[in-house]
Scaffold this active site. Structure first.
Site, PDB file in Angstrom:
ATOM      1  N   CYS A  83       0.820  -1.223   0.000  1.00 14.81           N
ATOM      2  CA  CYS A  83       0.000   0.000   0.000  1.00 14.81           C
ATOM      3  C   CYS A  83       0.849   1.265   0.000  1.00 14.81           C
ATOM      4  CB  CYS A  83      -0.947   0.008   1.189  1.00 14.81           C
ATOM      5  SG  CYS A  83      -1.723  -1.586   1.478  1.00 14.81           S
ATOM      6  N   LYS A 331     -10.311   5.590   3.975  1.00 16.10           N
ATOM      7  CA  LYS A 331     -11.620   5.124   4.456  1.00 16.10           C
ATOM      8  C   LYS A 331     -12.741   5.468   3.491  1.00 16.10           C
ATOM      9  CE  LYS A 331     -14.388   3.201   6.012  1.00 16.10           C
ATOM     10  NZ  LYS A 331     -15.578   3.376   5.404  1.00 16.10           N
ATOM     11  N   HIS A 335      -9.183   3.314  -1.457  1.00 18.29           N
ATOM     12  CA  HIS A 335      -7.804   2.837  -1.364  1.00 18.29           C
ATOM     13  C   HIS A 335      -7.448   1.933  -2.532  1.00 18.29           C
ATOM     14  CE1 HIS A 335      -4.038   1.515   0.118  1.00 18.29           C
ATOM     15  NE2 HIS A 335      -4.423   0.560   0.926  1.00 18.29           N
TER      16      HIS A 335
HETATM   17  C1  LIG Z   1     -14.681  -4.766   4.212  1.00 20.92           C
HETATM   18  C2  LIG Z   1     -14.597  -5.651   2.985  1.00 20.92           C
HETATM   19  C3  LIG Z   1     -14.372  -7.104   3.380  1.00 20.92           C
HETATM   20  C4  LIG Z   1     -15.899  -5.551   2.154  1.00 20.92           C
HETATM   21  O1  LIG Z   1     -15.798  -6.411   1.042  1.00 20.92           O
HETATM   22  P1  LIG Z   1     -16.315  -5.945  -0.398  1.00 20.92           P
HETATM   23  O2  LIG Z   1     -16.025  -7.039  -1.370  1.00 20.92           O
HETATM   24  O3  LIG Z   1     -15.745  -4.617  -0.699  1.00 20.92           O
HETATM   25  O4  LIG Z   1     -17.834  -5.835  -0.141  1.00 20.92           O
HETATM   26  P2  LIG Z   1     -18.970  -5.644  -1.238  1.00 20.92           P
HETATM   27  O5  LIG Z   1     -18.411  -5.099  -2.507  1.00 20.92           O
HETATM   28  O6  LIG Z   1     -19.721  -6.919  -1.276  1.00 20.92           O
HETATM   29  O7  LIG Z   1     -19.836  -4.499  -0.577  1.00 20.92           O
HETATM   30  C5  LIG Z   1     -21.023  -4.704   0.173  1.00 20.92           C
HETATM   31  C6  LIG Z   1     -21.589  -3.336   0.531  1.00 20.92           C
HETATM   32  O8  LIG Z   1     -20.750  -2.688   1.500  1.00 20.92           O
HETATM   33  C7  LIG Z   1     -20.258  -1.466   0.995  1.00 20.92           C
HETATM   34  N1  LIG Z   1     -18.870  -1.394   1.424  1.00 20.92           N
HETATM   35  C8  LIG Z   1     -17.866  -2.220   1.049  1.00 20.92           C
HETATM   36  N2  LIG Z   1     -16.745  -1.889   1.690  1.00 20.92           N
HETATM   37  C9  LIG Z   1     -17.035  -0.831   2.461  1.00 20.92           C
HETATM   38  C10 LIG Z   1     -16.280  -0.038   3.334  1.00 20.92           C
HETATM   39  N3  LIG Z   1     -14.986  -0.319   3.529  1.00 20.92           N
HETATM   40  N4  LIG Z   1     -16.868   0.980   3.970  1.00 20.92           N
HETATM   41  C11 LIG Z   1     -18.173   1.254   3.763  1.00 20.92           C
HETATM   42  N5  LIG Z   1     -18.953   0.527   2.950  1.00 20.92           N
HETATM   43  C12 LIG Z   1     -18.392  -0.499   2.304  1.00 20.92           C
HETATM   44  C13 LIG Z   1     -20.394  -1.565  -0.497  1.00 20.92           C
HETATM   45  O9  LIG Z   1     -20.526  -0.293  -1.072  1.00 20.92           O
HETATM   46  C14 LIG Z   1     -21.643  -2.369  -0.643  1.00 20.92           C
HETATM   47  O10 LIG Z   1     -22.739  -1.524  -0.389  1.00 20.92           O
HETATM   48  P3  LIG Z   1     -24.092  -1.657  -1.258  1.00 20.92           P
HETATM   49  O11 LIG Z   1     -24.582  -3.042  -0.957  1.00 20.92           O
HETATM   50  O12 LIG Z   1     -24.915  -0.551  -0.718  1.00 20.92           O
HETATM   51  O13 LIG Z   1     -23.659  -1.471  -2.666  1.00 20.92           O
HETATM   52  C15 LIG Z   1     -13.437  -5.186   2.089  1.00 20.92           C
HETATM   53  O14 LIG Z   1     -13.736  -3.914   1.573  1.00 20.92           O
HETATM   54  C16 LIG Z   1     -12.109  -5.144   2.789  1.00 20.92           C
HETATM   55  O15 LIG Z   1     -11.525  -6.160   3.125  1.00 20.92           O
HETATM   56  N6  LIG Z   1     -11.527  -3.944   2.983  1.00 20.92           N
HETATM   57  C17 LIG Z   1     -10.195  -3.797   3.476  1.00 20.92           C
HETATM   58  C18 LIG Z   1      -9.226  -3.762   2.337  1.00 20.92           C
HETATM   59  C19 LIG Z   1      -7.801  -3.849   2.789  1.00 20.92           C
HETATM   60  O16 LIG Z   1      -7.446  -4.626   3.637  1.00 20.92           O
HETATM   61  N7  LIG Z   1      -6.941  -3.027   2.201  1.00 20.92           N
HETATM   62  C20 LIG Z   1      -5.548  -3.007   2.529  1.00 20.92           C
HETATM   63  C21 LIG Z   1      -5.360  -2.170   3.723  1.00 20.92           C
HETATM   64  S1  LIG Z   1      -3.673  -1.855   4.121  1.00 20.92           S
END
Ligand SMILES: CC(C)(COP(=O)(O)OP(=O)(O)OC[C@H]1O[C@@H](n2cnc3c(N)ncnc32)[C@H](O)[C@@H]1OP(=O)(O)O)[C@@H](O)C(=O)NCCC(=O)NCCS
Ligand SMILES: [Zn+2]
Lengths: 387, 133
Positions: A83, A331, A335
């Site tokens: 990242c 957030k 990202h």
């Molecule tokens: C949290 C997480 C598991 C969600 O998985 P995802 O595959 O993005 O989830 P989906 O696409 O199925 O989204 C489901 C719903 O949640 C919402 N959503 C997804 N991630 C979100 C987040 N981080 N914050 C707010 N809403 C979020 C989507 O918009 C969607 O909403 P909708 O149903 O109204 O359209 C994933 O975003 C994640 O692991 N994030 C962390 C990433 C990471 O680790 N990055 C490296 C950091 S160093």
């Protein structure tokens, strides 16, 4: 070292995109080139910040992007620090220009992951841990930061509501950022009620999986003169710091601080000859809410264990003492891994030129960016000044 | 054809992972300064000596920090919810592991005694220790 300037910085919108990394990178690069009022032919070399292009079955992004810009003979290679790839690429370009090797470089960060379903993306992201001992032993990325959050809660009494206040602020900031992944105002209650991903972290404590690209043109003073720029258009990289830490989180002594961030911050402040109180605003690596608090403590903006309270009191909101992540941060702005560190520079560039609209930090002249790779195996900190 | 051989004192990833499934936790001890670490490594991070020996560590430890995961990588997708923890082993370094069937933070206080469990499940499995361990 010669002075190094940011001549332009621009971005695609962050979010879920049907485009590939290659297309996103080209779009952001074109914008940065046109903003800078230069020709692609002025670019002498380029670094691409990217982590997951192989998930799209494409390696060696550099030449493909240069070809698309009409400059296939320009050397371009990928810099990968998970990242923190963006800050690493900015840093390497700063070194190259500062050392007098080149006068004008393109840095472009890009990521494309929305083609992966949640489990597959979670698996790819776990490759950024020390996979043998962490990812392959069950840790997801949110899990690693969940463990950091649990340590912060245990050591300092930080509460889950305080973590939530970071997400509420950053979602509010992103409302007026047209390029942000999310335009959705949320409350503490929304965060607390959102599903647990990796306790104590919930959906709204996490950054999303985003696609997007950001690009910047960096140049020397000589090059600036050649383009006939007015001095008010100059953004100087006044300090640069970069440091490493163990790739594995579990081996560390203290799990509430990232030593790489402490060291990179010190190096950048020392080089800039500035202190924390000189910074008008900061874009920090809030991949999870707890990470913003740890960043503020590691960079010396807050005493250990005090960042949560400062956030709750509004110290870090736009209009507060030290606005943090006016862009919406990882957030809410989103990202797109490789793009993130370059995207932070885009926010700095817009803010320092007074072009951030409703999220404008008043009279901003000096800004800091902080970009972390994985759980702190890499960190890059930069301090920028409008000269 | 010559085979690429390795020093008998060195630990390979394969050996480490097979060791885990056979019920042993292996890692390194620096014969110069005594530093112990679970890793794949050639120099000691404390004194930078290359004199590392392969050693086996205790199966008992306590939880330093942890998370309960509801979203997991592929290999663990059918195990959720579970705890992923950082564990301080009694006689030396920290290690990571996962503890099946933990779904509530109340079930795993910081400092919880845990014991390594020989298993063919993926990763490094720990379970909560009996009182007095
Ligand atoms: C949290 C997480 C598991 C969600 O998985 P995802 O595959 O993005 O989830 P989906 O696409 O199925 O989204 C489901 C719903 O949640 C919402 N959503 C997804 N991630 C979100 C987040 N981080 N914050 C707010 N809403 C979020 C989507 O918009 C969607 O909403 P909708 O149903 O109204 O359209 C994933 O975003 C994640 O692991 N994030 C962390 C990433 C990471 O680790 N990055 C490296 C950091 S160093
Ligand atoms: Zn040693």
């Amino acid at each position: 070292m010669r002075n190094v300037y940011v001549l332009s910085a621009d971005t695609t919108k962050y979010g879920k995109s049907p485009l590939s990394a290659r297309e996103l990178a080209l779009q952001a690069s074109k914008k940065a080139i046109l903003d800078a009022e230069i020709s692609p032919a002025d670019i002498q070399a380029s670094f691409i910040a990217n982590a997951f292009s192989l998930a799209e079955k494409q390696g060696h992004l550099g030449p493909i992007i240069m070809s698309g810009l009409g400059i296939p003979d320009v050397p371009a290679s990928t810099i990968e620090s998970a990242c923190a790839s963006g800050a690493s690429a900015i840093r390497e370009a700063w070194i190259n220009i500062g050392a007098g090797i080149y006068d004008c470089m393109l840095v472009v960060g890009v990521e494309k992951v929305s083609q992966l379903d949640t489990i597959t993306a979670t698996t790819y992201f776990s490759f950024g841990s020390d996979f043998v001992f962490e990812g392959a032993c069950g840790a997801s990325f949110p899990g690693l930061y969940g463990a950091i959050a649990r340590s912060h809660i245990t050591k300092y009494g930080t509460t889950e509501e305080q973590l939530a206040s970071v997400a509420v602020k950053n979602h509010a900031n992103a409302m007026s950022n047209p390029n942000a992944h999310f335009h959705k105002r949320i409350s503490i209650e929304d965060v607390m009620k959102s599903p647990v991903i990796a306790s104590p972290l919930k959906l709204y404590d996490a950054c999303p999986f985003s696609d997007g690209a950001a690009a910047a043109i960096l140049c020397s003073e000589d090059f600036l003169k050649k383009t006939g720029r007015k001095s008010s258009e100059k953004v100087l990289i006044r300090g640069s710091g970069r440091a490493g830490g163990t790739g594995a989180l579990f081996q560390r002594e203290d799990l509430t601080t990232l030593n790489a961030a402490v060291m990179a911050g010190r190096e950048a402040f020392k080089m800039a000859g500035l202190s924390q109180k000189d910074i008008d605003f900061a874009e920090v690596h809030d991949c999870f809410t707890v990470a913003e608090l740890v960043a503020e403590e590691d960079l010396g903006f807050a005493r250990r264990g005090q960042a949560a309270k400062l956030t709750q009191e509004g110290y870090t909101k736009i209009g507060g003492e030290l606005p943090v992540n006016p862009s919406g941060g990882l957030k809410a702005k989103g990202h797109p891994v490789g793009a993130t560190g370059v995207g932070q520079v885009v926010e700095v560039f817009e803010q320092l030129h007074g072009k951030a609209g409703e999220r404008q930090v008043e009279d901003a002249r000096i800004a800091l960016t902080h970009n972390v790779g994985a759980t702190g195996g890499s960190c890059g900190v930069h301090i920028f000044e409008l000269t | 054809m010559t085979e690429l051989t390795q020093d008998a004192s060195e630990l390979t990833i394969k050996e480490f992972q097979e060791g885990i499934h056979e019920g042993k936790i292996e890692g390194y001890r620096c014969t110069n300064c005594g530093h112990q670490q679970i890793d794949i490594m050639e120099f000691c991070p404390v004194c930078h000596s290359a004199k590392l020996e392969k050693v086996e560590f205790s199966h008992f430890g306590s939880v330093v920090t942890y998370t309960i995961q509801l979203v997991a990588p592929e290999q663990f997708m059918n195990e959720v919810p579970y705890a992923w923890a950082i564990i301080q082993l009694d006689d030396g370094p920290k290690i990571t592991g996962w503890i099946p069937f933990i779904s509530r933070p109340e079930d795993l206080p910081i400092g919880q005694r845990v014991v390594f469990k020989k298993s063919y499940l993926p990763g490094i499995v720990f379970e909560k220790g009996k009182t007095g361990d």
